[in-house]
Each structure stands twice: as C-alpha cells, then as structure tokens.
Scaffold this motif. Structure first.
Motif, mmCIF file in Angstrom:
data_model
loop_
_atom_site.group_PDB
_atom_site.id
_atom_site.type_symbol
_atom_site.label_atom_id
_atom_site.label_comp_id
_atom_site.label_asym_id
_atom_site.label_seq_id
_atom_site.Cartn_x
_atom_site.Cartn_y
_atom_site.Cartn_z
ATOM 1 N N GLU A 255 13.607 -5.939 -6.289
ATOM 2 C CA GLU A 255 13.541 -4.543 -6.731
ATOM 3 C C GLU A 255 12.240 -3.879 -6.280
ATOM 4 O OE1 GLU A 255 16.201 -4.645 -10.828
ATOM 5 O OE2 GLU A 255 14.179 -5.505 -10.843
ATOM 6 N N ILE A 256 11.131 -4.628 -6.355
ATOM 7 C CA ILE A 256 9.854 -4.081 -5.889
ATOM 8 C C ILE A 256 9.910 -3.827 -4.389
ATOM 9 C CG2 ILE A 256 7.394 -4.566 -5.622
ATOM 10 C CD1 ILE A 256 7.567 -6.219 -8.213
ATOM 11 N N ALA A 257 10.529 -4.726 -3.638
ATOM 12 C CA ALA A 257 10.680 -4.529 -2.197
ATOM 13 C C ALA A 257 11.454 -3.253 -1.905
ATOM 14 C CB ALA A 257 11.392 -5.730 -1.570
ATOM 15 N N ALA A 258 12.489 -2.978 -2.692
ATOM 16 C CA ALA A 258 13.267 -1.748 -2.509
ATOM 17 C C ALA A 258 12.404 -0.516 -2.756
ATOM 18 C CB ALA A 258 14.468 -1.747 -3.445
ATOM 19 N N LEU A 259 11.562 -0.582 -3.776
ATOM 20 C CA LEU A 259 10.684 0.560 -4.069
ATOM 21 C C LEU A 259 9.645 0.739 -2.956
ATOM 22 C CD1 LEU A 259 10.158 0.066 -7.920
ATOM 23 C CD2 LEU A 259 11.647 1.710 -6.775
ATOM 24 N N TYR A 260 9.076 -0.371 -2.454
ATOM 25 C CA TYR A 260 8.166 -0.272 -1.311
ATOM 26 C C TYR A 260 8.854 0.423 -0.126
ATOM 27 C CZ TYR A 260 4.615 -3.667 -3.036
ATOM 28 O OH TYR A 260 3.614 -4.318 -3.724
ATOM 29 N N SER A 261 10.093 0.057 0.114
ATOM 30 C CA SER A 261 10.792 0.546 1.310
ATOM 31 C C SER A 261 11.218 2.000 1.206
ATOM 32 C CB SER A 261 12.025 -0.328 1.586
ATOM 33 O OG SER A 261 13.033 -0.107 0.621
ATOM 34 N N ARG A 262 11.201 2.562 -0.007
ATOM 35 C CA ARG A 262 11.673 3.936 -0.194
ATOM 36 C C ARG A 262 10.641 4.855 -0.833
ATOM 37 N NH1 ARG A 262 14.786 1.738 2.583
ATOM 38 N NH2 ARG A 262 17.087 1.861 2.600
ATOM 39 N N ALA A 263 9.414 4.375 -1.046
ATOM 40 C CA ALA A 263 8.379 5.210 -1.675
ATOM 41 C C ALA A 263 7.727 6.133 -0.649
ATOM 42 C CB ALA A 263 7.318 4.331 -2.325
ATOM 43 N N ALA A 264 7.279 7.291 -1.109
ATOM 44 C CA ALA A 264 6.501 8.190 -0.248
ATOM 45 C C ALA A 264 5.171 7.542 0.101
ATOM 46 C CB ALA A 264 6.270 9.517 -0.952
ATOM 47 N N ALA A 265 4.605 6.792 -0.857
ATOM 48 C CA ALA A 265 3.359 6.058 -0.611
ATOM 49 C C ALA A 265 3.136 5.082 -1.755
ATOM 50 C CB ALA A 265 2.167 6.997 -0.484
ATOM 51 N N PHE A 266 2.381 4.045 -1.463
ATOM 52 C CA PHE A 266 1.973 3.077 -2.472
ATOM 53 C C PHE A 266 0.558 3.409 -2.906
ATOM 54 C CE2 PHE A 266 -0.130 -1.068 -3.397
ATOM 55 C CZ PHE A 266 0.541 -1.339 -4.582
ATOM 56 N N VAL A 267 0.331 3.501 -4.210
ATOM 57 C CA VAL A 267 -0.978 3.853 -4.769
ATOM 58 C C VAL A 267 -1.601 2.596 -5.376
ATOM 59 C CG1 VAL A 267 -2.173 5.226 -6.504
ATOM 60 C CG2 VAL A 267 -0.248 6.219 -5.228
ATOM 61 N N PHE A 268 -2.802 2.253 -4.925
ATOM 62 C CA PHE A 268 -3.494 1.040 -5.382
ATOM 63 C C PHE A 268 -4.872 1.424 -5.920
ATOM 64 C CE2 PHE A 268 -5.500 -3.230 -4.506
ATOM 65 C CZ PHE A 268 -4.693 -3.946 -5.367
ATOM 66 N N PRO A 269 -4.991 1.658 -7.247
ATOM 67 C CA PRO A 269 -6.231 2.214 -7.809
ATOM 68 C C PRO A 269 -7.219 1.192 -8.356
ATOM 69 C CG PRO A 269 -4.494 2.303 -9.446
ATOM 70 C CD PRO A 269 -3.897 1.630 -8.222
ATOM 71 N N SER A 270 -7.056 -0.084 -8.049
ATOM 72 C CA SER A 270 -7.822 -1.155 -8.675
ATOM 73 C C SER A 270 -9.333 -0.941 -8.576
ATOM 74 C CB SER A 270 -7.459 -2.487 -8.022
ATOM 75 O OG SER A 270 -8.077 -3.552 -8.697
ATOM 76 N N LEU A 271 -10.029 -1.257 -9.660
ATOM 77 C CA LEU A 271 -11.488 -1.147 -9.694
ATOM 78 C C LEU A 271 -12.167 -2.343 -9.024
ATOM 79 C CD1 LEU A 271 -11.873 0.085 -13.377
ATOM 80 C CD2 LEU A 271 -12.429 1.419 -11.334
ATOM 81 N N TYR A 272 -11.519 -3.496 -9.084
ATOM 82 C CA TYR A 272 -12.136 -4.705 -8.539
ATOM 83 C C TYR A 272 -11.033 -5.652 -8.082
ATOM 84 C CZ TYR A 272 -15.338 -8.719 -8.159
ATOM 85 O OH TYR A 272 -16.079 -9.774 -7.693
ATOM 86 N N GLU A 273 -11.158 -6.171 -6.874
ATOM 87 C CA GLU A 273 -10.234 -7.160 -6.331
ATOM 88 C C GLU A 273 -11.024 -8.192 -5.540
ATOM 89 O OE1 GLU A 273 -6.890 -7.495 -6.583
ATOM 90 O OE2 GLU A 273 -6.647 -5.710 -7.848
ATOM 91 N N GLY A 274 -10.486 -9.414 -5.507
ATOM 92 C CA GLY A 274 -11.054 -10.422 -4.631
ATOM 93 C C GLY A 274 -10.486 -10.318 -3.235
ATOM 94 N N PHE A 275 -9.291 -9.724 -3.124
ATOM 95 C CA PHE A 275 -8.642 -9.541 -1.829
ATOM 96 C C PHE A 275 -7.819 -8.252 -1.827
ATOM 97 C CE2 PHE A 275 -5.227 -10.127 1.260
ATOM 98 C CZ PHE A 275 -5.923 -10.561 2.368
ATOM 99 N N GLY A 276 -6.711 -8.236 -2.547
ATOM 100 C CA GLY A 276 -5.848 -7.051 -2.589
ATOM 101 C C GLY A 276 -4.589 -7.246 -1.773
ATOM 102 N N VAL A 277 -3.616 -8.011 -2.311
ATOM 103 C CA VAL A 277 -2.379 -8.307 -1.595
ATOM 104 C C VAL A 277 -1.350 -7.176 -1.655
ATOM 105 C CG1 VAL A 277 -0.373 -9.856 -1.503
ATOM 106 C CG2 VAL A 277 -2.666 -10.793 -1.771
ATOM 107 N N PRO A 278 -1.159 -6.486 -2.793
ATOM 108 C CA PRO A 278 -0.095 -5.473 -2.864
ATOM 109 C C PRO A 278 -0.097 -4.437 -1.745
ATOM 110 C CG PRO A 278 -0.853 -5.964 -5.062
ATOM 111 C CD PRO A 278 -1.781 -6.684 -4.132
ATOM 112 N N PRO A 279 -1.253 -3.942 -1.277
ATOM 113 C CA PRO A 279 -1.195 -3.012 -0.137
ATOM 114 C C PRO A 279 -0.554 -3.637 1.101
ATOM 115 C CG PRO A 279 -3.315 -2.831 -1.211
ATOM 116 C CD PRO A 279 -2.628 -4.021 -1.826
ATOM 117 N N LEU A 280 -0.817 -4.917 1.353
ATOM 118 C CA LEU A 280 -0.183 -5.591 2.494
ATOM 119 C C LEU A 280 1.319 -5.727 2.270
ATOM 120 C CD1 LEU A 280 -2.653 -8.479 3.436
ATOM 121 C CD2 LEU A 280 -2.462 -6.197 4.453
ATOM 122 N N GLU A 281 1.736 -5.994 1.027
ATOM 123 C CA GLU A 281 3.162 -6.054 0.728
ATOM 124 C C GLU A 281 3.819 -4.711 1.029
ATOM 125 O OE1 GLU A 281 3.001 -9.353 -2.905
ATOM 126 O OE2 GLU A 281 3.322 -7.245 -3.350
#
Length: 376
Positions: A255-281
């Motif tokens: 279901e998340i893959a479907a939303l990635y494939s049809r979203a206008a954009a992905f918003v990633f507001p994290s304050l702190y990450e060691g890497f940050g995988v969701p933007p790559l997804e």
C-alpha cells in the motif's frame, strides 16, 4: 572459524533498523553462496542466532538459523547470546549486542541518544547511552553514513577512521508490487496528494508536515500521513487531521508503494536521521522528494531532492506549492533520482562488511584504520 550473527532484531517490530539487519543478512548469505566473499569466510561456519521469541524468519541458504537460550531482550543479548557466541566472531546489526564479547562488530545507526536526548524516555536514554559507551570500549563500532560516523566518533571518543560505514539501500522496495486499491479506499486522486511516512514521534517531526499542509489549505491536495507511534520509547507528539490532512495509520509495504507511485511528492520532515531510507524508497517509484536539511538526509539524497528547514513550516509549505506548480516529475529529476539510487546497494554494503571482517579475522586484537565504505 565460526561466525555468529545477532538475530534479536527478528523479535522486534519492523523499523528501518530491523529492515537493515534483515537485508544485510540476506545479502551476506547470497555472497557466501556465490563464493564472492573472502575464502576464509566462505569456509567458515555461519549461524544466525535467534532468541526464543523471534517471530519472523529469513529464508537463508548458507547461514543456519538457530534458536538459543531462554531469555529475551537485552538479557538474551548479554547472557544467552554472549555465552553461545563466545568461541567465534559476532556481528550485531541493530544497535546493540553483548558488551563483553572480544570479537564483536556492532552497527550503531546513529548518535541520537547522545545528541537529541529530548526525543527519548529517560529509561531508554540511560540504557542505550550506557550500552553505547560500553560497546565503544569492547567492540568494533560500524555505522551507516559518514554523518553518523563523525557523530559517533565525537560522543564515543573514537577516531572517525576506526568506524567503517556500511550504507543502507532501498533496493528491497523495488520488488514490492503496489496495491493500488489503497488509492480508492482513501478517496485519493492520483498525483493530487502529498505523502509522509513516519511514526508520531518528535524526531520524525510529522507535526510540522501537518502544520504546513494546514497552512497550504488545499483540500484538493491533502497530505496523507502513514505510520504509528511508540511513546513508550520516544517523547511523542500528537497531531490531528482536517480536510487538508488524512491520517492513514499503519499500511502494508504494498500500500505504501502504491502511495509512493501516485503521490505528487514525498515529504520527509525528520529532525534527525542516521541515514534516511524513506526518500530513497520514494525515488524508487519516481516520486519527487521534499526533504529536511538534516545532514544525513542531504548525504543520502544529494541533488535529487528539494530541501526545507525542518523547524520552518512555511518553508515546507512553499516547497509544496512549488511542487504543485511544477506538476509531475521531470526527466531531469528522474535521472538525478536514478543516480542516487545506484549509489546504494545491499550487495556492496554486505561485501564491504565481509571484506572488513576478513581483515579483522586476519589481524585479531589489532585496530584497523578503515576507508570510507559509504559508497562501497
């Protein structure tokens, strides 16, 4: 030679850390089967050691999965795992492991418990800070980004060159078949919604994304928020939805893959990450990315995202408006995304880890100065 892998992550809820551990084990297993690993490691006895409450299995062909002990949690790590693995080398991929194992490689994904204590409960903070300090004295510390390497080196009093980097990847998501029924179920119009994926915790900063969506005030372009909370560990924040925000709760990968494939954009507001995988997804599905300026996220996304200050809701609102005006992803944006995606590979990260482990087994008891494996 015996090599053991700490499998406690298979008894834990699935987050980015547990996914990293699972994908690295799968990649190492494939390398061992193909004999592309160093000869000494190919010939070694490999076991993935699991606690009794491990509720997930991994299909492995070369690495044997074995349940051991009778405890769970940290007690299993420090007693059962330590005892069973005492005569071999140990790899821990999910932030923790026995502190008195003399041949131990442990991946600590970030320095968040040291740098951002306000995100955690005091019990979690105390336990994991103490664990980090102890592991830094007794084990070899590895991590997932150059940013985390320097953060950990600073707080644990290590030299950055002593900490190898074995990066994350999003390749696992490329094989996910989108379940497009979620679009209709959430009453969304393709390419007419923004998407954010993350737990309702302070470090993920979802509240700011919700605030920006409300300021944007475009019910025809709502923000869909996917995820849940874990306030037992984090000092969480609550938020609420209106016509501009849809709280979708927990969804399947499909279901998340479907939303990635049809979203206008992905918003990633994290304050702190060691890497940050969701933007790559998101990039895997050709979804434009609007990301925080957090250092590790910039390191991951490079020039394939547009950025905003994670403390400034209006800055995010402006990036969202710019995306509405720009429309669907351009060919140039997609090329930049593909370039970032090819930078990160589970196979290369697992290969780099095996090469590093081979050097450690050759020079047991010595300190090895390491090269940057971030793009290895």
């Amino acid at each position: 030679m015996k090599i053991f892998i700490n499998g406690r992550f298979l008894s834990q809820s699935l987050t980015g850390v547990q996914r990293y551990a699972a994908e690295m084990v799968r990649a190492m297993d494939r390398l061992l089967i193909s004999s592309e690993a160093p000869r000494a490691l190919v010939d070694a006895e490999w076991q993935l050691l699991l606690p009794p409450d491990a509720n997930v299995t991994i299909d492995l062909k070369r690495i044997e999965s074995v349940k051991i002990g009778r405890r769970s949690g940290h007690a299993w790590d420090q007693i059962d795992l330590a005892q069973h693995a005492r005569n071999g080398h140990l790899i821990s991929l999910a932030n923790s492991g026995p502190v008195f194992h003399p041949r131990h490689l442990v991946v600590i994904h970030d320095a968040q418990v040291f740098q951002r204590p306000e995100f955690f409960s005091w019990t979690y903070l105390t336990a994991h800070r103490s664990l980090g300090y102890l592991l830094a004295r007794t084990a070899t510390i590895a991590t997932v980004s150059d940013f985390s390497r320097h953060e950990l080196a600073s707080v644990l009093r290590l030299t950055p060159t002593s900490i190898p980097v074995f990066s994350n990847s999003a390749e696992h998501f490329a094989a996910t078949v989108p379940d497009l029924s979620v679009i209709e179920r959430l009453k969304l119009r393709p390419y007419n919604f923004f998407l954010s994926v993350g737990s309702m915790t302070r470090n993920k900063n979802i509240a700011l994304a919700v605030q920006a969506a409300k300021q944007l005030n475009r019910p025809d372009m709502p923000l869909v928020v996917v995820g849940g909370g874990n306030n037992k560990v984090f000092q969480g924040e609550s938020t609420s939805a209106d016509d501009s925000v849809i709280m979708a709760g927990r969804l399947t990968d499909e279901e998340i893959a479907a939303l990635y494939s049809r979203a206008a954009a992905f918003v990633f507001p994290s304050l702190y990450e060691g890497f940050g995988v969701p933007p790559l997804e998101a990039m895997t599905f050709g979804c434009p990315v609007i990301a925080t300026t957090a250092d590790a996220v910039r390191e991951t996304c490079g020039d394939a995202a547009s950025y905003f200050d994670p403390h400034n809701a209006d800055a995010l609102r402006q990036r969202m408006m710019e995306r509405i005006v720009a429309g669907r992803i351009s060919d140039d944006e997609r090329r930049r995304q593909q370039a970032r995606l090819t930078t990160f590979s589970w196979r290369r990260s697992a290969s780099a880890m095996l090469q590093f482990l081979d050097k450690k087994t050759d020079r047991a008891g010595t300190t090895i100065e390491v090269e940057d494996h971030n793009s290895a």
